[in-house]
Scaffold this active site. Structure first.
Site, PDB file in Angstrom:
ATOM      1  NE  ARG A   1      -4.661   7.008  -6.708  1.00 30.86           N
ATOM      2  CZ  ARG A   1      -4.438   6.691  -5.434  1.00 30.86           C
ATOM      3  NH1 ARG A   1      -4.173   7.619  -4.549  1.00 30.86           N
ATOM      4  NH2 ARG A   1      -4.482   5.427  -5.054  1.00 30.86           N
TER       5      ARG A   1
ATOM      6  NE  ARG B   1      -7.769   2.349  -5.327  1.00 27.18           N
ATOM      7  CZ  ARG B   1      -6.567   2.287  -4.803  1.00 27.18           C
ATOM      8  NH1 ARG B   1      -5.510   2.545  -5.549  1.00 27.18           N
ATOM      9  NH2 ARG B   1      -6.409   1.977  -3.534  1.00 27.18           N
TER      10      ARG B   1
ATOM     11  N   GLY C   1      -0.146   5.499  -4.338  1.00 21.10           N
ATOM     12  CA  GLY C   1      -0.797   6.760  -4.698  1.00 21.10           C
ATOM     13  C   GLY C   1      -0.202   7.923  -3.926  1.00 21.10           C
ATOM     14  NE  ARG C   2      -1.493   6.635   1.371  1.00 19.04           N
ATOM     15  CZ  ARG C   2      -1.568   5.731   2.332  1.00 19.04           C
ATOM     16  NH1 ARG C   2      -1.291   6.062   3.577  1.00 19.04           N
ATOM     17  NH2 ARG C   2      -1.907   4.490   2.049  1.00 19.04           N
TER      18      ARG C   2
ATOM     19  CD  GLU D   1     -13.336  -4.932  -1.344  1.00 19.32           C
ATOM     20  OE1 GLU D   1     -12.125  -5.240  -1.209  1.00 19.32           O
ATOM     21  OE2 GLU D   1     -14.240  -5.785  -1.354  1.00 19.32           O
ATOM     22  CG  ASN D   2      -7.936  -1.793  -5.130  1.00 18.88           C
ATOM     23  OD1 ASN D   2      -7.035  -2.607  -4.978  1.00 18.88           O
ATOM     24  ND2 ASN D   2      -8.179  -0.860  -4.207  1.00 18.88           N
TER      25      ASN D   2
ATOM     26  NE  ARG E   1      -7.814   0.927   5.430  1.00 12.71           N
ATOM     27  CZ  ARG E   1      -7.601   2.221   5.645  1.00 12.71           C
ATOM     28  NH1 ARG E   1      -7.713   2.718   6.855  1.00 12.71           N
ATOM     29  NH2 ARG E   1      -7.253   3.019   4.650  1.00 12.71           N
TER      30      ARG E   1
ATOM     31  CG  ASP F   1      -2.070   0.955   1.112  1.00 13.85           C
ATOM     32  OD1 ASP F   1      -2.386   1.391  -0.020  1.00 13.85           O
ATOM     33  OD2 ASP F   1      -2.660   1.292   2.151  1.00 13.85           O
TER      34      ASP F   1
ATOM     35  CB  SER G   1      -7.804  -3.511   2.884  1.00 13.28           C
ATOM     36  OG  SER G   1      -7.538  -2.314   3.575  1.00 13.28           O
TER      37      SER G   1
HETATM   38  C1  IPE Z   1      -5.431  -2.721  -0.236  1.00 13.86           C
HETATM   39  O1  IPE Z   1      -5.121  -1.371  -0.313  1.00 13.86           O
HETATM   40  C2  IPE Z   1      -5.369  -3.360  -1.578  1.00 13.86           C
HETATM   41  C3  IPE Z   1      -4.045  -3.451  -2.192  1.00 13.86           C
HETATM   42  C4  IPE Z   1      -2.907  -3.117  -1.637  1.00 13.86           C
HETATM   43  C5  IPE Z   1      -4.017  -4.017  -3.507  1.00 13.86           C
HETATM   44  P1  IPE Z   1      -6.245  -0.243  -0.471  1.00 13.86           P
HETATM   45  O2  IPE Z   1      -5.510   1.045  -0.568  1.00 13.86           O
HETATM   46  O3  IPE Z   1      -7.160  -0.579  -1.571  1.00 13.86           O
HETATM   47  O4  IPE Z   1      -7.040  -0.346   0.908  1.00 13.86           O
HETATM   48  P2  IPE Z   1      -7.876   0.749   1.696  1.00 13.86           P
HETATM   49  O5  IPE Z   1      -8.842   1.349   0.740  1.00 13.86           O
HETATM   50  O6  IPE Z   1      -6.897   1.757   2.201  1.00 13.86           O
HETATM   51  O7  IPE Z   1      -8.518  -0.010   2.804  1.00 13.86           O
HETATM   52  C1  IPE Z   2      -1.688   0.234  -3.313  1.00 19.67           C
HETATM   53  O1  IPE Z   2      -1.457   1.603  -3.346  1.00 19.67           O
HETATM   54  C2  IPE Z   2      -1.892  -0.348  -4.696  1.00 19.67           C
HETATM   55  C3  IPE Z   2      -3.287  -0.662  -5.026  1.00 19.67           C
HETATM   56  C4  IPE Z   2      -4.281  -0.631  -4.191  1.00 19.67           C
HETATM   57  C5  IPE Z   2      -3.554  -1.047  -6.400  1.00 19.67           C
HETATM   58  P1  IPE Z   2      -2.634   2.645  -3.310  1.00 19.67           P
HETATM   59  O2  IPE Z   2      -3.017   2.988  -4.699  1.00 19.67           O
HETATM   60  O3  IPE Z   2      -3.734   2.205  -2.441  1.00 19.67           O
HETATM   61  O4  IPE Z   2      -1.894   3.892  -2.658  1.00 19.67           O
HETATM   62  P2  IPE Z   2      -2.522   4.905  -1.597  1.00 19.67           P
HETATM   63  O5  IPE Z   2      -3.007   4.086  -0.463  1.00 19.67           O
HETATM   64  O6  IPE Z   2      -3.627   5.638  -2.290  1.00 19.67           O
HETATM   65  O7  IPE Z   2      -1.378   5.792  -1.236  1.00 19.67           O
HETATM   66 MG    MG Z   3      -4.117   2.393  -0.486  1.00 18.87          MG
END
Ligand code: IPE
Ligand code: IPE
Ligand code: MG
Length: 239
Positions: A30, A68, A20-21, A64-65, A191, A17, A193
């Site tokens: 992102r 996006r 994006g940040r 759940e992704n 968490r 995780d 997730s």
């Molecule tokens: C969990 O991360 C899924 C993956 C790392 C692929 P998310 O970024 O989707 O989880 P939440 O939304 O913070 O719970």
């Molecule tokens: C995890 O990074 C990768 C996926 C869920 C595909 P995120 O995209 O959730 O990054 P943040 O949590 O927004 O920083």
């Molecule tokens: Mg994330």
């Protein structure tokens, strides 16, 4: 006082995780973060044999992704396709056996074909077992498993009395894997997730602040070292 077991985890699962940040901190889109994150995977896979990690399971995309933006989802799907095409040869040469878990039904045909090909190509490898969770959700997995199990009961292949905690795992996507000993989540979120809900019942958890694109083999090694001093009791009391 905690007991030093000095036994490292055999199966490590990682919630990768923070991509994006990581990009946002740099004022970049992102998807840039996802590309940076994908580049980290190889180093971590290659660090496994020396660390005694036989199984590595990584969370790449959750059920759940899909919530996006269309741009991000399409960019990720394209990244997965390109990643498989680019890394296949290297994975094969490095003794990595790759498997995918998650529901393939919603993934596009071209990606599913590449996943199938990579599984077949690397199926004889045994140095490291890399499992990639793609369109994976723990609840979705248990639901699909229960459907198949109910089907077998209905067909008379299994009696309801035979359904036990040894039966259900055979229907899970992870039927070929041992349970994870350690689950690591990067990016500071504490968490899970929807990751490996059934399988992680007795896993140790490590939540670290590092964003996934900054996760290095050195940080990985530190987390594995801290695992060794944990006292895993599995509900029992030690004499
Ligand atoms: C969990 O991360 C899924 C993956 C790392 C692929 P998310 O970024 O989707 O989880 P939440 O939304 O913070 O719970
Ligand atoms: C995890 O990074 C990768 C996926 C869920 C595909 P995120 O995209 O959730 O990054 P943040 O949590 O927004 O920083
Ligand atoms: Mg994330």
């Amino acid at each position: 006082m905690s007991k030093v077991s000095s036994v490292g985890p055999k199966h490590v699962a990682i919630i990768m995780d923070g991509n994006g940040r990581w990009a946002q901190l740099r004022g970049r889109p992102r998807l840039m973060g996802h590309h940076a994150g994908a580049r980290r995977v190889r180093d971590i896979v290659e660090a496994c044999p020396d660390q005694g990690v036989k199984y590595l399971t990584i969370f790449a995309f959750s059920t759940e992704n899909w919530k996006r933006t269309q741009t991000e989802v399409a960019g990720l799907m394209k990244l997965f396709r390109r990643y498989i095409q680019r890394e296949a040869r290297n994975l094969l040469a490095n003794g990595v056996c790759v498997r995918f878990i998650g529901d393939r039904v919603r993934l596009d045909d071209k990606l599913v074909r590449l996943m199938d090909e990579l599984e077949l190509l690397t199926s004889q490898n045994d140095r490291v077992h890399l499992t990639v969770a793609l369109n994976y959700g723990g609840r979705d997995e248990v639901t699909r498993a229960t459907q198949r199990l109910a089907h077998d009961v209905g067909a008379g292949k299994l009696s309801p009395a035979d359904v036990c905690d040894k039966t259900l795992p055979k229907y899970l996507d992870t039927y070929f894997l041992p349970d994870p000993d350690l689950v690591i989540r990067t990016s500071g979120e504490a968490r899970i997730s929807n990751f490996l809900l059934w399988q992680s019942a007795y896993a140790e958890y490590e939540f670290i602040d590092t964003l996934w694109p900054d996760f290095t083999p050195v940080i990985f090694a530190k987390v594995l070292t801290s695992f060794k001093v944990r006292d895993r009791r599995f509900g029992a009391v030690k004499a």
